[in-house]
Design an enzyme around this catalytic site. Structure first.
Site, PDB file in Angstrom:
ATOM      1  N   HIS A 109      30.374 -50.899 -35.968  1.00  0.00           N
ATOM      2  CA  HIS A 109      29.525 -52.079 -35.880  1.00  0.00           C
ATOM      3  C   HIS A 109      28.082 -51.604 -36.021  1.00  0.00           C
ATOM      4  O   HIS A 109      27.548 -50.950 -35.122  1.00  0.00           O
ATOM      5  CB  HIS A 109      29.749 -52.790 -34.544  1.00  0.00           C
ATOM      6  CG  HIS A 109      31.151 -53.275 -34.370  1.00  0.00           C
ATOM      7  ND1 HIS A 109      31.790 -53.292 -33.141  1.00  0.00           N
ATOM      8  CD2 HIS A 109      32.056 -53.739 -35.268  1.00  0.00           C
ATOM      9  CE1 HIS A 109      33.016 -53.761 -33.297  1.00  0.00           C
ATOM     10  NE2 HIS A 109      33.195 -54.034 -34.584  1.00  0.00           N
ATOM     11  N   GLU A 151      25.114 -51.522 -33.430  1.00  0.00           N
ATOM     12  CA  GLU A 151      25.287 -50.736 -32.208  1.00  0.00           C
ATOM     13  C   GLU A 151      24.704 -49.342 -32.434  1.00  0.00           C
ATOM     14  O   GLU A 151      25.409 -48.334 -32.487  1.00  0.00           O
ATOM     15  CB  GLU A 151      26.767 -50.723 -31.823  1.00  0.00           C
ATOM     16  CG  GLU A 151      27.264 -52.130 -31.480  1.00  0.00           C
ATOM     17  CD  GLU A 151      28.779 -52.261 -31.391  1.00  0.00           C
ATOM     18  OE1 GLU A 151      29.476 -51.216 -31.339  1.00  0.00           O
ATOM     19  OE2 GLU A 151      29.272 -53.403 -31.374  1.00  0.00           O
ATOM     20  N   HIS A 188      30.698 -47.015 -29.435  1.00  0.00           N
ATOM     21  CA  HIS A 188      30.235 -48.392 -29.620  1.00  0.00           C
ATOM     22  C   HIS A 188      29.151 -48.753 -28.609  1.00  0.00           C
ATOM     23  O   HIS A 188      28.801 -47.978 -27.725  1.00  0.00           O
ATOM     24  CB  HIS A 188      31.415 -49.364 -29.435  1.00  0.00           C
ATOM     25  CG  HIS A 188      32.361 -49.394 -30.577  1.00  0.00           C
ATOM     26  ND1 HIS A 188      32.352 -50.374 -31.540  1.00  0.00           N
ATOM     27  CD2 HIS A 188      33.369 -48.548 -30.910  1.00  0.00           C
ATOM     28  CE1 HIS A 188      33.315 -50.142 -32.429  1.00  0.00           C
ATOM     29  NE2 HIS A 188      33.944 -49.043 -32.064  1.00  0.00           N
ATOM     30  N   GLU A 195      31.906 -47.338 -24.736  1.00  0.00           N
ATOM     31  CA  GLU A 195      30.916 -48.412 -24.851  1.00  0.00           C
ATOM     32  C   GLU A 195      29.671 -48.092 -24.031  1.00  0.00           C
ATOM     33  O   GLU A 195      29.763 -47.646 -22.888  1.00  0.00           O
ATOM     34  CB  GLU A 195      31.512 -49.740 -24.361  1.00  0.00           C
ATOM     35  CG  GLU A 195      32.725 -50.217 -25.141  1.00  0.00           C
ATOM     36  CD  GLU A 195      32.358 -50.963 -26.418  1.00  0.00           C
ATOM     37  OE1 GLU A 195      31.148 -51.103 -26.689  1.00  0.00           O
ATOM     38  OE2 GLU A 195      33.285 -51.392 -27.128  1.00  0.00           O
TER      39      GLU A 195
END
Length: 376
Positions: free
Chosen positions: A166, A169, A259, A335
């Site tokens: 993504h 990010e 991420h 994350e």
């Protein structure tokens, strides 16, 4: 006053910029999809003016809850980024700030430019420990580069780490920079010991097209790469297809997919407990990795994160689930927050590129700690 975004990763729509205290903006959607959250723009001619930037469509963004307790970032030189007062009310996100110079940049998170990406690859190759190979082209014909670090002998553990499926990010590529800095340091004993028994395969940016375009979540064809792993397409997701093919050639003993999360103000890991082949061995490995990452970095925690998938209910189009199921290996999605880390808040910088970099350095410690157990 002038507002512009015609540069690498720049993204904003201007509704009205006639009044410093009521600058009206809209967050632009990804070029070929409906995701909207990333913004990055330059303001000139507003030095010492009280500027109020109203993002009118924030409530219609991909993650509207992501604006709650969020603070935007700003920079005068695009090197040093700091947080600026931001609030969210009635679907409008507002930045209140007085620029101290005639040119300033505002962004959703500290950017990681395509030039930085290319420099990172060049510096890694220049270490003498890293080989750069080309896996193919993106939709817009940018290179898909793989960094291979290690002896590449058959007995080596095969450790794969990818980032920025993504593109918005950006903390993910800052993480990779930190990991590479430590892994390629010949004076670091953890790195030396790891490279005696493992080969690392690192893709610093899975989505260079989306990164340059200023997309949040998709590539130039509008594909969310982290939903393409079960059946990637040469036309719409060549990035995943190229990396998946190389994985099948090398094998995988450990996989990390890096991420950022818009809503949750913590660093956390998402596992693959819902894949059909999940077993006690993988459960024990996952627990060991989490334990050693807790010891390596106080920025990491295990209380907050995504709910654990029920057995057999994993989404097999997601990278970590597909890799775990196909290679029988430990796989995690890591994350990091767009907001500050609520466990260790920093009023000036929040979660930042440098903190992401330090986490990347720390991640080698749990890899080393469990390396001897990665193969059955």
């Amino acid at each position: 006053m002038k507002i512009s975004s015609n540069f690498d990763a720049g993204s904003i729509e201007i509704v009205s910029a006639d009044n410093y205290e009521d600058i009206q903006l809209r967050i632009r959607r990804d070029n070929a999809a409906d995701f909207a959250q990333w913004f990055y723009f330059r303001v000139q001619g507003a030095a010492y003016q009280h500027c109020t930037f109203n993002f009118l469509n924030a409530g219609e963004s991909a993650y509207p809850d992501g604006w709650i307790d969020y603070q935007a970032v700003a920079s005068y030189d695009r090197i040093n980024w700091f947080r600026v007062p931001t609030h969210y009310e009635n679907g409008v996100m507002t930045i209140d700030h007085v620029p101290l110079s005639g040119s300033i940049y505002y962004a959703y998170f500290e950017p990681y430019s395509y030039d930085q990406h290319l420099n990172l690859i060049g510096q890694a190759q220049g270490s003498g420990l890293c080989q750069v190979s080309d896996l193919g082209f993106t939709v817009q014909q940018r290179d898909i580069n793989l960094l291979t670090i290690g002896h590449e002998v058959e007995s080596d553990l095969k450790i794969w780490i990818i980032a920025r499926q993504h593109p918005g990010e950006t903390m993910a590529e800052w993480f990779i920079e930190g990991l590479l800095n430590r892994l390629l340091d010949p004076q670091d004993p953890t790195s030396r010991a790891l490279l005696d028994r493992a080969t690392f395969y690192v893709v610093p940016n899975m989505n260079p097209d989306g990164s340059v375009l200023g997309n949040l979540r998709t590539n130039a064809a509008g594909a969310n790469l982290n939903r393409e792993w079960a059946n990637p397409s040469a036309e719409t997701s060549p990035e995943v297809l190229a990396v998946r093919n190389k994985m099948q050639e090398t094998g995988v003993d450990l996989f990390l997919d890096i991420h950022g999360d818009e809503n949750i103000p913590y660093v956390f890991l998402a596992g693959t407990e819902g894949v059909p082949s999940w077993n006690g061995r993988l459960e024990a490995l996952a627990d060991q990795f989490r334990h050693h990452l807790l010891l390596a970095s106080p920025d990491y925690q295990t209380e907050h994160g995504y709910p654990r998938n029920a057995p057999g209910k994993a989404n097999m189009t997601i990278a970590t689930n597909w890799v775990c199921e196909n290679f029988g290996c430990l796989a995690f999605t890591l994350e990091m927050p767009f907001k500050d880390n609520a466990n260790l808040p920093d009023d000036d910088f929040g979660w930042s590129g440098q903190r992401s970099l330090r986490l990347g350095e720390a991640a080698l410690s749990p890899i080393y700690a469990i390396a001897q157990n990665l193969r059955a």
